[in-house]
Design a protein around this motif. Structure first.
Motif, PDB file in Angstrom:
ATOM      1  N   GLY A 179     -74.366 -29.367 -11.318  1.00 21.31           N
ATOM      2  CA  GLY A 179     -74.411 -30.797 -11.045  1.00 21.31           C
ATOM      3  C   GLY A 179     -75.096 -31.516 -12.183  1.00 21.31           C
ATOM      4  N   VAL A 180     -75.497 -32.744 -11.907  1.00 19.57           N
ATOM      5  CA  VAL A 180     -76.186 -33.565 -12.896  1.00 19.57           C
ATOM      6  C   VAL A 180     -77.476 -34.068 -12.286  1.00 19.57           C
ATOM      7  CG1 VAL A 180     -76.037 -35.668 -14.286  1.00 19.57           C
ATOM      8  CG2 VAL A 180     -74.013 -34.258 -13.975  1.00 19.57           C
ATOM      9  N   ALA A 216     -77.563 -31.541 -17.145  1.00 25.78           N
ATOM     10  CA  ALA A 216     -76.937 -30.583 -16.235  1.00 25.78           C
ATOM     11  C   ALA A 216     -77.968 -29.912 -15.331  1.00 25.78           C
ATOM     12  CB  ALA A 216     -76.192 -29.525 -17.040  1.00 25.78           C
ATOM     13  N   LEU A 217     -77.549 -29.635 -14.114  1.00 24.42           N
ATOM     14  CA  LEU A 217     -78.309 -28.806 -13.177  1.00 24.42           C
ATOM     15  C   LEU A 217     -77.376 -27.719 -12.695  1.00 24.42           C
ATOM     16  CD1 LEU A 217     -80.258 -31.329 -10.921  1.00 24.42           C
ATOM     17  CD2 LEU A 217     -81.171 -29.884 -12.734  1.00 24.42           C
ATOM     18  N   PRO A 218     -77.755 -26.470 -12.702  1.00 16.63           N
ATOM     19  CA  PRO A 218     -79.017 -25.991 -13.252  1.00 16.63           C
ATOM     20  C   PRO A 218     -78.975 -25.989 -14.783  1.00 16.63           C
ATOM     21  CG  PRO A 218     -77.708 -24.129 -12.580  1.00 16.63           C
ATOM     22  CD  PRO A 218     -76.940 -25.375 -12.189  1.00 16.63           C
ATOM     23  N   ARG A 219     -80.148 -25.916 -15.387  1.00 11.57           N
ATOM     24  CA  ARG A 219     -80.291 -25.785 -16.842  1.00 11.57           C
ATOM     25  C   ARG A 219     -81.564 -24.995 -17.093  1.00 11.57           C
ATOM     26  NH1 ARG A 219     -81.848 -31.049 -15.877  1.00 11.57           N
ATOM     27  NH2 ARG A 219     -83.960 -31.596 -16.518  1.00 11.57           N
ATOM     28  N   VAL A 237     -83.590 -26.531 -11.201  1.00  8.92           N
ATOM     29  CA  VAL A 237     -82.564 -26.639 -10.159  1.00  8.92           C
ATOM     30  C   VAL A 237     -82.573 -27.985  -9.449  1.00  8.92           C
ATOM     31  CG1 VAL A 237     -82.432 -24.141  -9.813  1.00  8.92           C
ATOM     32  CG2 VAL A 237     -84.044 -25.488  -8.456  1.00  8.92           C
ATOM     33  N   ALA A 238     -83.620 -28.806  -9.669  1.00 10.95           N
ATOM     34  CA  ALA A 238     -83.683 -30.129  -9.046  1.00 10.95           C
ATOM     35  C   ALA A 238     -84.634 -31.018  -9.842  1.00 10.95           C
ATOM     36  CB  ALA A 238     -84.152 -30.019  -7.598  1.00 10.95           C
ATOM     37  N   GLU A 239     -84.477 -32.329  -9.643  1.00 18.29           N
ATOM     38  CA  GLU A 239     -85.329 -33.308 -10.301  1.00 18.29           C
ATOM     39  C   GLU A 239     -85.760 -34.363  -9.285  1.00 18.29           C
ATOM     40  OE1 GLU A 239     -82.847 -33.438 -14.527  1.00 18.29           O
ATOM     41  OE2 GLU A 239     -82.882 -35.209 -13.238  1.00 18.29           O
ATOM     42  N   PHE A 240     -86.979 -34.866  -9.443  1.00 23.69           N
ATOM     43  CA  PHE A 240     -87.457 -36.006  -8.664  1.00 23.69           C
ATOM     44  C   PHE A 240     -88.509 -36.716  -9.497  1.00 23.69           C
ATOM     45  CE2 PHE A 240     -90.371 -38.076  -5.708  1.00 23.69           C
ATOM     46  CZ  PHE A 240     -89.482 -38.876  -4.991  1.00 23.69           C
ATOM     47  N   GLU A 241     -88.210 -37.934  -9.916  1.00 25.49           N
ATOM     48  CA  GLU A 241     -89.095 -38.706 -10.775  1.00 25.49           C
ATOM     49  C   GLU A 241     -89.559 -37.856 -11.968  1.00 25.49           C
ATOM     50  OE1 GLU A 241     -92.023 -40.449  -8.155  1.00 25.49           O
ATOM     51  OE2 GLU A 241     -90.531 -41.755  -7.232  1.00 25.49           O
ATOM     52  N   HIS A 242     -90.883 -37.627 -12.130  1.00 25.68           N
ATOM     53  CA  HIS A 242     -91.394 -36.851 -13.272  1.00 25.68           C
ATOM     54  C   HIS A 242     -91.524 -35.362 -12.952  1.00 25.68           C
ATOM     55  CE1 HIS A 242     -92.045 -40.392 -15.600  1.00 25.68           C
ATOM     56  NE2 HIS A 242     -92.898 -40.907 -14.740  1.00 25.68           N
ATOM     57  N   TRP A 243     -90.909 -34.898 -11.899  1.00 20.04           N
ATOM     58  CA  TRP A 243     -91.057 -33.513 -11.439  1.00 20.04           C
ATOM     59  C   TRP A 243     -89.735 -32.775 -11.533  1.00 20.04           C
ATOM     60  CZ3 TRP A 243     -95.837 -31.691 -10.247  1.00 20.04           C
ATOM     61  CH2 TRP A 243     -96.847 -32.660 -10.167  1.00 20.04           C
ATOM     62  N   ARG A 244     -89.849 -31.485 -11.861  1.00 29.33           N
ATOM     63  CA  ARG A 244     -88.674 -30.612 -11.939  1.00 29.33           C
ATOM     64  C   ARG A 244     -88.916 -29.386 -11.068  1.00 29.33           C
ATOM     65  NH1 ARG A 244     -88.037 -34.818 -13.648  1.00 29.33           N
ATOM     66  NH2 ARG A 244     -87.519 -35.470 -15.766  1.00 29.33           N
ATOM     67  N   LEU A 256     -79.860 -17.886 -19.484  1.00 24.74           N
ATOM     68  CA  LEU A 256     -78.648 -18.513 -20.005  1.00 24.74           C
ATOM     69  C   LEU A 256     -77.702 -18.853 -18.857  1.00 24.74           C
ATOM     70  CD1 LEU A 256     -78.112 -15.886 -22.805  1.00 24.74           C
ATOM     71  CD2 LEU A 256     -78.855 -18.245 -23.184  1.00 24.74           C
ATOM     72  N   ILE A 257     -77.026 -19.973 -18.986  1.00 24.20           N
ATOM     73  CA  ILE A 257     -75.999 -20.346 -18.017  1.00 24.20           C
ATOM     74  C   ILE A 257     -74.764 -19.501 -18.338  1.00 24.20           C
ATOM     75  CG2 ILE A 257     -74.515 -22.245 -17.208  1.00 24.20           C
ATOM     76  CD1 ILE A 257     -77.446 -22.673 -16.482  1.00 24.20           C
TER      77      ILE A 257
END
Length: 150
Positions: free
Chosen positions: A9-10, A17-20, A55-62, A143-144
């Motif tokens: 995803g993005v 990209a997610l995941p990265r 695998v996920a993002e929220f504001e300044h957190w990964r 690696l993806i």
């Protein structure tokens, strides 16, 4: 233990990209139960340059995971875009060229973290402790699948 790869995803924050994969910027980084300083620390990563899967993002957190699927939410300032991999095979031969018959320049123990210089479909050029060479992708984590880069 290899975890199932999340769906591609993005990221809603970065547009990446997610995941990265990213790496740990310092010698220590706290992984928290949730995205914020008030959440409990579930895990502490203690190896600079360790590859981590975002695998996920929220504001300044990964939300990140290591090769064993352990992790949590980390502040983005603790992470680096420098690409590294974790060697999964003990005494993995690092070769002069991307060929199983090429001369071996070093053997890397399982758990070694190496910096990625480039990746082709089957081989990656690495640098570990000042030694450079080629390693089979199948022996590396970080690696993806199908990802190539210069």
């Amino acid at each position: 233990m290899e975890t199932a790869a999340p769906e591609v995803g993005v990221g809603p924050v970065t547009g990446l990209a997610l995941p990265r994969f990213v790496s740990l910027r310092s010698n220590e980084g706290n992984a928290r139960r949730g995205p914020g300083m008030t959440h409990r620390i579930d895990w502490v990563f203690t190896r600079r340059d360790m590859p981590l899967r975002v695998v996920a993002e929220f504001e300044h957190w990964r939300r990140v995971e290591d090769a064993e699927g352990l992790g949590g939410w980390m502040h983005f300032a603790l992470l680096s875009g420098v690409r590294t991999v974790l060697v999964r095979t003990d005494m993995m031969p690092l070769r002069l060229q991307p060929d199983d018959r090429a001369p071996v320049v070093a053997h890397l123990e399982a758990g070694v973290i190496a910096r990625v210089q480039s990746c082709a479909p089957d081989w990656c050029r690495l640098r570990a402790d000042g030694v450079r060479g080629w390693a089979p992708r199948a022996d590396l984590w970080g690696l993806i699948p199908g990802e190539t880069f210069e």
